[in-house]
Design an enzyme around this catalytic site. Structure first.
Site, PDB file in Angstrom:
ATOM      1  N   CYS A   1       0.819  -1.217   0.000  1.00  0.00           N
ATOM      2  CA  CYS A   1       0.000   0.000   0.000  1.00  0.00           C
ATOM      3  C   CYS A   1       0.850   1.264   0.000  1.00  0.00           C
ATOM      4  CB  CYS A   1      -0.869   0.051   1.266  1.00  0.00           C
ATOM      5  SG  CYS A   1      -2.024  -1.298   1.453  1.00  0.00           S
TER       6      CYS A   1
ATOM      7  N   CYS B   1      -2.972   4.941   2.670  1.00  0.00           N
ATOM      8  CA  CYS B   1      -4.073   3.995   2.502  1.00  0.00           C
ATOM      9  C   CYS B   1      -4.960   3.970   3.740  1.00  0.00           C
ATOM     10  CB  CYS B   1      -3.538   2.597   2.224  1.00  0.00           C
ATOM     11  SG  CYS B   1      -4.846   1.420   1.798  1.00  0.00           S
TER      12      CYS B   1
ATOM     13  N   CYS C   1      -2.632  -3.053  -3.459  1.00  0.00           N
ATOM     14  CA  CYS C   1      -3.901  -2.869  -2.744  1.00  0.00           C
ATOM     15  C   CYS C   1      -4.951  -2.354  -3.728  1.00  0.00           C
ATOM     16  CB  CYS C   1      -3.683  -1.867  -1.609  1.00  0.00           C
ATOM     17  SG  CYS C   1      -5.180  -1.349  -0.761  1.00  0.00           S
TER      18      CYS C   1
ATOM     19  N   CYS D   1      -6.008   1.623  -2.408  1.00  0.00           N
ATOM     20  CA  CYS D   1      -5.148   2.803  -2.652  1.00  0.00           C
ATOM     21  C   CYS D   1      -4.383   2.735  -3.969  1.00  0.00           C
ATOM     22  CB  CYS D   1      -4.176   3.005  -1.493  1.00  0.00           C
ATOM     23  SG  CYS D   1      -2.853   1.776  -1.383  1.00  0.00           S
TER      24      CYS D   1
END
Length: 185
Positions: free
Chosen positions: A31, A35, A62, A65
């Protein structure tokens, strides 16, 4: 991992985006520091200098994000931008918070909260400001009646238009037009 990076992750700090990425070994994802996912356990995190390193060890980006996308914006910012674009393009139409929300496929509550948090005014206030700006142009450049101009910019009654116009500018539409005519002479 240093304490500064840990605080950036815990606080979802946008200022650190692009400086580092973090991977969560137990979930297999990586991430951005900003995030909004649940904060992982500190011992399960690994810090990376770029997005290639986590993919090399088998971590996937992810979905929330999107750390592998360069020009990514948080969902709130993206929504606020889309609201502005919609209002700018359609301010003459009878837009309500409910109508804007349905066109953008979000709840009115989420739209109101997100937009107000980022833009420091509600979508309705932004719509009124946009309509008043358009009315100011028409009042100074045309000789149409105040009622006609009110209808052209999306107000349903001239009384409400005059009320909103006065609230935003401190003048009635007629006073504004008179002042602009004096300034042109």
């Amino acid at each position: 991992m240093n304490e500064e990076y840990w605080q950036a992750i815990v606080e979802c700090d946008h200022a650190y985006d692009g400086q580092f990425w973090y991977g969560v070994l137990t979930t297999g994802i990586f991430c951005r520091p900003s995030c909004k996912s649940r904060v992982p356990k500190k011992e399960n995190i690994r810090i990376f200098a770029n997005t290639v390193e986590p993919e090399k060890i088998g971590l996937r980006p992810c979905k929330r994000c999107q750390p592998h996308v360069q020009h990514w914006r948080p969902a709130d910012e993206e929504l606020a931008s889309r609201v502005e674009q919609l209002i700018d393009a359609c301010y003459q139409e009878p837009l309500t918070l409910q109508e804007i929300a349905s066109r953008l496929f979000v709840s009115p509550y989420y739209l109101q909260r997100s937009f107000t948090k980022l833009k420091l005014c509600s979508p309705t206030q932004y719509l009124s400001q946009k309509r008043v700006e358009a009315a100011k142009e028409l009042l100074s450049e045309t000789t149409g009646s105040v009622t006609d101009i009110a209808m052209q910019v999306g107000f349903r009654t001239s009384a409400y238009f005059a009320q909103v116009f006065h609230k935003v500018t401190g003048q009635t539409p007629t006073q504004y037009r008179t002042q602009m005519m004096r300034e042109l002479k």
